[in-house]
Design a protein around this motif. Structure first.
Motif, short mmCIF file in Angstrom:
data_model
loop_
_atom_site.label_atom_id
_atom_site.label_comp_id
_atom_site.label_asym_id
_atom_site.label_seq_id
_atom_site.Cartn_x
_atom_site.Cartn_y
_atom_site.Cartn_z
N ALA A 280 0.64 12.90 1.02
CA ALA A 280 1.43 12.33 2.30
C ALA A 280 1.44 13.23 3.45
CB ALA A 280 2.73 12.41 1.68
N VAL A 281 0.54 14.33 3.57
CA VAL A 281 0.62 15.43 4.72
C VAL A 281 0.24 14.76 5.83
CG1 VAL A 281 0.63 17.74 3.24
CG2 VAL A 281 -1.66 16.45 4.03
N VAL A 282 -0.96 13.79 5.93
CA VAL A 282 -1.35 13.24 7.01
C VAL A 282 -0.12 12.37 7.57
CG1 VAL A 282 -3.25 12.09 8.13
CG2 VAL A 282 -3.78 13.26 6.07
N PHE A 283 0.36 11.61 6.73
CA PHE A 283 1.27 10.60 7.20
C PHE A 283 2.59 11.55 7.59
CE2 PHE A 283 5.13 7.89 5.83
CZ PHE A 283 5.11 7.14 6.89
N MET A 284 2.87 12.35 7.23
CA MET A 284 4.17 13.32 7.66
C MET A 284 3.95 14.03 9.04
SD MET A 284 6.94 14.84 6.62
CE MET A 284 7.65 16.52 6.06
N ALA A 285 2.70 14.29 9.14
CA ALA A 285 2.43 15.00 10.51
C ALA A 285 2.63 13.98 11.63
CB ALA A 285 0.98 15.53 10.60
N ASP A 286 2.05 12.53 11.41
CA ASP A 286 2.31 11.50 12.34
C ASP A 286 3.66 11.30 12.62
OD1 ASP A 286 -0.15 11.74 13.07
OD2 ASP A 286 -0.97 10.00 11.94
N GLU B 34 6.32 9.52 1.58
CA GLU B 34 5.18 9.36 0.31
C GLU B 34 3.99 8.87 1.17
OE1 GLU B 34 3.50 10.49 -1.60
OE2 GLU B 34 4.05 10.05 -3.75
N ASP B 35 2.93 9.09 0.66
CA ASP B 35 1.86 8.18 1.15
C ASP B 35 1.52 6.71 0.43
OD1 ASP B 35 1.30 9.05 -1.39
OD2 ASP B 35 -0.59 10.08 -1.13
N ILE B 36 1.96 6.77 -0.72
CA ILE B 36 1.86 5.28 -1.48
C ILE B 36 2.70 5.21 -2.57
CG2 ILE B 36 -0.34 6.05 -2.83
CD1 ILE B 36 -1.27 3.27 -2.49
N LEU B 37 3.53 4.08 -2.73
CA LEU B 37 4.28 3.76 -3.84
C LEU B 37 3.66 2.80 -4.67
CD1 LEU B 37 7.23 4.19 -4.91
CD2 LEU B 37 7.98 2.52 -3.76
N ASP B 38 3.02 3.26 -5.70
CA ASP B 38 2.23 2.68 -6.57
C ASP B 38 3.09 2.17 -8.08
OD1 ASP B 38 0.05 1.39 -7.95
OD2 ASP B 38 -1.05 3.19 -8.48
N SER B 39 3.13 3.05 -9.22
CA SER B 39 3.80 2.63 -10.30
C SER B 39 5.38 2.97 -10.04
CB SER B 39 3.43 3.47 -11.49
OG SER B 39 3.65 4.74 -11.32
N GLY B 40 5.30 4.06 -9.16
CA GLY B 40 6.75 4.42 -8.93
C GLY B 40 7.24 5.49 -9.68
N GLY C 156 -5.31 10.50 4.11
CA GLY C 156 -4.50 11.53 3.23
C GLY C 156 -4.94 11.22 1.74
N LEU C 157 -5.09 9.99 1.34
CA LEU C 157 -5.17 9.39 0.23
C LEU C 157 -6.64 9.86 -0.46
CD1 LEU C 157 -3.62 6.00 0.73
CD2 LEU C 157 -3.03 7.68 -1.14
N ASP C 158 -6.92 10.23 -1.63
CA ASP C 158 -7.99 10.86 -2.19
C ASP C 158 -8.33 10.09 -3.36
OD1 ASP C 158 -5.95 11.70 -4.14
OD2 ASP C 158 -7.52 12.85 -5.05
N GLY D 55 -9.11 2.64 3.40
CA GLY D 55 -10.09 1.87 3.10
C GLY D 55 -10.07 1.58 1.65
N VAL D 56 -10.38 0.38 1.03
CA VAL D 56 -10.76 -0.01 -0.29
C VAL D 56 -11.94 1.02 -0.56
CG1 VAL D 56 -10.87 -1.54 -2.14
CG2 VAL D 56 -9.41 -1.92 -0.12
N LEU D 57 -11.87 1.96 -1.88
CA LEU D 57 -12.84 2.25 -2.30
C LEU D 57 -13.75 1.43 -3.05
CD1 LEU D 57 -14.20 5.14 -2.68
CD2 LEU D 57 -13.07 5.34 -4.96
#
Ligand code: IMP
Ligand code: MG
Length: 187
Positions: A46-52, A99-105, A157-159, A171-173
Motif C-alpha cells: 500500500a505504500v505507493v497508494f499511501m504516497a499518492d 490498503e492496496d487491495i481488499l481480496d479475501s479480507g 505497489g502490488l507484487d 495490470g493483470v499478470l
C-alpha cells in the motif's frame, strides 16, 4: 518498460489512478475535517497508494505503518503473520487503514481486530482496489478506489513474488508467468 511484457492487460491506467486518488482525497478531507486522522498503511503493497492518497488529503493527518504477510506467490496462505506494529499510540485517533487491495479480507479483518483494543476514536478502511468475489472475512471498505474482477493483479505497489511493485499502472499478470514458475495455469 521491460516489465510490460508480463502484463496481459492494463486494468487501471495512470490517468485513472490520479482520478481515483483525487476523488478519495477530497471525500476523506471532507469527512475527517476537525478530526484526529491517522493514516495507517499496510506494508509493503500500500505504500505507493499511501504516497499518492496522503498528498490529495487537505486536512491535518499523521501517518504510520503496519506490516503483515499472508501471501506466497499468487496464493494467500490464509495465515496472517504480524511483522510490524504502529510507532504512534492511536489512542483517541481516527484511524484510516490504507490498503492496496481488499481480496479475501483476512488481512484487514486481522488488523482491525488488533486495533480495536487500542482506544481509537474510530477505525475505517480505504482500499485502492476491491475484489469482492473472493471475500472470506466479514469486512468491507468504507472508501474504495475501484472494484475489480477476481484476477491476480500487479503494479502500483502490488507484487508477484516481490516483483512488479514499480509498475506505474495496475495490470493483470500474464498466466504464462504462473505457468513458468508454478506449473499452474491460474492463481
Ligand atoms: P486479503 O487478506 O486476501 O484480503 O489480501 C490482502 C493482501 O493480499 C493485499 O494487501 C495484497 O498485498 C495481497 N493481494 C491480494 N490480492 C492480490 C493481487 O491480486 N495481487 C497482488 N497482491 C494481492
Ligand atoms: Mg497489502
Amino acid at each position: 518498460m521491460s516489465l510490460d511484457k508480463d502484463v496481459e492487460r492494463v486494468l487501471v491506467t495512470e490517468e485513472e489512478i490520479k482520478e481515483i486518488c483525487n476523488r478519495l482525497g477530497k471525500q476523506i478531507s471532507k469527512d475527517y475535517e476537525g478530526k484526529k486522522l491517522l493514516l495507517v498503511s499496510v506494508l509493503k503493497g500500500a505504500v505507493v497508494f499511501m504516497a499518492d492518497l496522503m498528498r490529495s488529503i487537505t486536512c491535518d493527518c499523521e501517518i504510520d505503518f503496519m506490516a503483515v504477510s499472508s501471501y506466497s506467490g499468487a496464493k494467500t496462505t490464509g495465515v496472517v503473520k504480524f511483522k510490524k506494529d504502529l510507532d504512534i499510540n492511536p489512542d483517541g485517533c481516527d484511524i484510516l487503514l490504507v490498503e492496496d487491495i481488499l481480496d479475501s479480507g483476512i488481512t484487514l479483518a486481522y488488523l482491525k481486530n488488533i486495533l480495536v483494543d487500542r482506544n481509537a476514536a474510530s477505525i475505517k478502511v480505504c482500499a485502492f482496489l476491491d475484489k469482492p468475489a473472493n471475500r472470506q472475512a466479514d469486512i468491507s471498505a468504507d472508501y474504495v478506489g475501484k472494484v475489480i474482477p477476481d484476477e491476480f493483479v500487479i503494479g502500483y505497489g502490488l507484487d508477484y513474488n516481490e516483483k512488479y511493485r514499480n509498475l506505474p499502472y495496475v495490470g493483470v499478470l500474464s498466466p504464462s508467468i504462473y505457468a513458468d514458475k508454478q506449473g499452474k495455469e491460474q492463481p
